[in-house]
Design a protein around this motif. Structure first.
Motif, PDB file in Angstrom:
ATOM      1  N   LEU A  70       0.855  -1.196   0.000  1.00  0.00           N
ATOM      2  CA  LEU A  70       0.000   0.000   0.000  1.00  0.00           C
ATOM      3  C   LEU A  70       0.882   1.234   0.000  1.00  0.00           C
ATOM      4  O   LEU A  70       1.861   1.319   0.741  1.00  0.00           O
ATOM      5  CB  LEU A  70      -0.929   0.014   1.216  1.00  0.00           C
ATOM      6  CG  LEU A  70      -1.920   1.170   1.317  1.00  0.00           C
ATOM      7  CD1 LEU A  70      -3.227   0.723   1.982  1.00  0.00           C
ATOM      8  CD2 LEU A  70      -1.335   2.364   2.094  1.00  0.00           C
ATOM      9  N   VAL A  84      -1.874  -1.227  -3.775  1.00  0.00           N
ATOM     10  CA  VAL A  84      -3.085  -0.461  -3.496  1.00  0.00           C
ATOM     11  C   VAL A  84      -2.697   1.008  -3.387  1.00  0.00           C
ATOM     12  O   VAL A  84      -1.859   1.363  -2.559  1.00  0.00           O
ATOM     13  CB  VAL A  84      -3.764  -0.932  -2.192  1.00  0.00           C
ATOM     14  CG1 VAL A  84      -4.984  -0.062  -1.887  1.00  0.00           C
ATOM     15  CG2 VAL A  84      -4.159  -2.404  -2.306  1.00  0.00           C
ATOM     16  N   CYS A 123      -3.591   4.660  -2.301  1.00  0.00           N
ATOM     17  CA  CYS A 123      -4.462   5.212  -1.265  1.00  0.00           C
ATOM     18  C   CYS A 123      -4.319   6.732  -1.260  1.00  0.00           C
ATOM     19  O   CYS A 123      -3.228   7.248  -1.030  1.00  0.00           O
ATOM     20  CB  CYS A 123      -4.072   4.627   0.085  1.00  0.00           C
ATOM     21  SG  CYS A 123      -5.186   5.046   1.415  1.00  0.00           S
ATOM     22  N   VAL A 183      -8.459  -2.784   0.739  1.00  0.00           N
ATOM     23  CA  VAL A 183      -7.268  -3.504   1.179  1.00  0.00           C
ATOM     24  C   VAL A 183      -7.617  -4.953   1.518  1.00  0.00           C
ATOM     25  O   VAL A 183      -6.906  -5.895   1.130  1.00  0.00           O
ATOM     26  CB  VAL A 183      -6.636  -2.801   2.398  1.00  0.00           C
ATOM     27  CG1 VAL A 183      -5.468  -3.623   2.948  1.00  0.00           C
ATOM     28  CG2 VAL A 183      -6.160  -1.399   2.019  1.00  0.00           C
TER      29      VAL A 183
END
Length: 340
Positions: free
Chosen positions: A268, A301, A303, A319
């Motif tokens: 992430l 991911v 973000c 997530v």
């Protein structure tokens, strides 16, 4: 017969709130007050006063902060009618809105001076309007008018635009840094949106603004990281490895990520980039890194800070879905994880 006199004048005695205590010359004529009477009432020691060209205060003494705001808007409006918004098919752009430090005070900035302490109030109008700054009204022009926010009944520029207009007039680095930091820390606006607005205003060439933006970017990232920690723990996600660098064994550095779940090969990254107008998003460094990691079988991911602020539950679902999908994917390449 005087054609300026309305057939049924509206009485002035009902004018009690602050907005009605400030009127333009045409509005006074609607109440049956002729120009000669207005001039007489505005003589020294009289009950009225002219506080801006064509704008009158219907009581003696200094105007209140609300009356000053209303006077500035009236001055800009009755000389600047609404204009079509660019792009077509949209509602007419507003004739005027409060911007700069006055707008920040309305938005609740504690680092902005109180309204009564401001020598001038900035008012945003379309670039094509023929208006001059005068008295306590300072005219700021916009190529395209933003959509105003209603703050206590006053049309007010959005925070990024108001900040850019305020910063354009400030030379003190400390004041600029305080305003920008409060904007991010107080959740008034996103870092990228603010930096983009500063770029449009051509303020990123000023050293004291660039220094403040560096502080701003650090503040924005620190706040986003705090919200990421809270999201993981509040929504029951497994603990990741925080702030790590990924590297191929004996090979090149793959880049740093904010969180990494090695058992699931999910990374992430908080995207706090401030896009540049000339940057091709398909070839930005962030996207190169993501493509490289995904070719190695690592799910990345992305973000955004505003997602962590406004919809942490939705971001947690994204997530969790990526973690659950790991069982159906081919194993990823082995990577070395190092503290960052």
């Amino acid at each position: 017969m005087n054609h300026d006199t309305p057939l049924s004048p509206l009485p002035l005695r009902h004018l009690t709130d602050a907005r009605c205590r400030v009127l333009t010359a045409p509005q006074l004529r609607e109440h049956g007050v002729l120009p000669a009477e207005t001039t007489e009432r505005c003589r020294p020691g009289g009950p009225w006063q002219q506080i801006l060209p064509g704008v009158y205060l219907l009581h003696p003494g200094p105007p209140t902060s609300e009356e000053r705001l209303h006077a500035v808007l009236l001055y800009a409006r009755h000389r600047a009618p609404t204009v079509p918004r660019q792009g077509g098919g949209q509602p007419d752009a507003p004739a005027a809105m409060i911007t700069g430090l006055a707008a920040l005070a309305l938005h609740g900035f504690t680092t902005a001076p109180p309204l009564l302490a401001l020598d001038r109030i900035e008012v945003l109008v379309a670039r094509t309007r023929r208006l001059r700054s005068t008295g306590f009204a300072r005219i700021v022009r916009a190529v395209e008018m933003p959509v105003p926010l209603d703050v206590t009944g006053v049309p007010t520029a959005p925070v990024p635009r108001a900040l850019a207009d305020a910063v354009a007039e400030l030379t003190d680095a400390f004041s600029v840094r305080r305003l920008l930091t409060e904007a991010v820390r107080g959740g008034h606006c996103e870092t990228a949106a603010l930096v983009r607005e500063l770029g449009r205003a051509r303020l990123l060439t000023r050293p004291h603004v660039v220094d403040a933006v560096d502080t701003l970017m650090a503040e924005g990232r620190a706040l986003a990281e705090q919200r990421l920690y809270a999201m993981v723990h509040n929504h029951g996600l497994p603990d990741p490895l925080w702030n790590v660098d990924l590297r191929l064994p004996g090979g090149p550095h793959l880049g740093g990520v904010d969180a990494y779940w090695p058992e699931h090969s999910v990374a992430l990254e908080i995207d706090t980039r401030a896009p540049r107008p000339d940057e091709d998003p398909l070839h930005a460094p962030y996207d190169h890194k993501r493509e490289h990691l995904e070719r190695l079988g690592i799910t990345v991911v992305r973000c955004l800070p505003r997602a962590l602020r406004d919809a942490p539950g939705q971001q947690a679902t994204v997530v969790r879905t990526a973690l659950m999908a790991a069982v159906d994917r081919e194993p990823s390449a082995y990577v070395v994880v190092l503290p960052r």
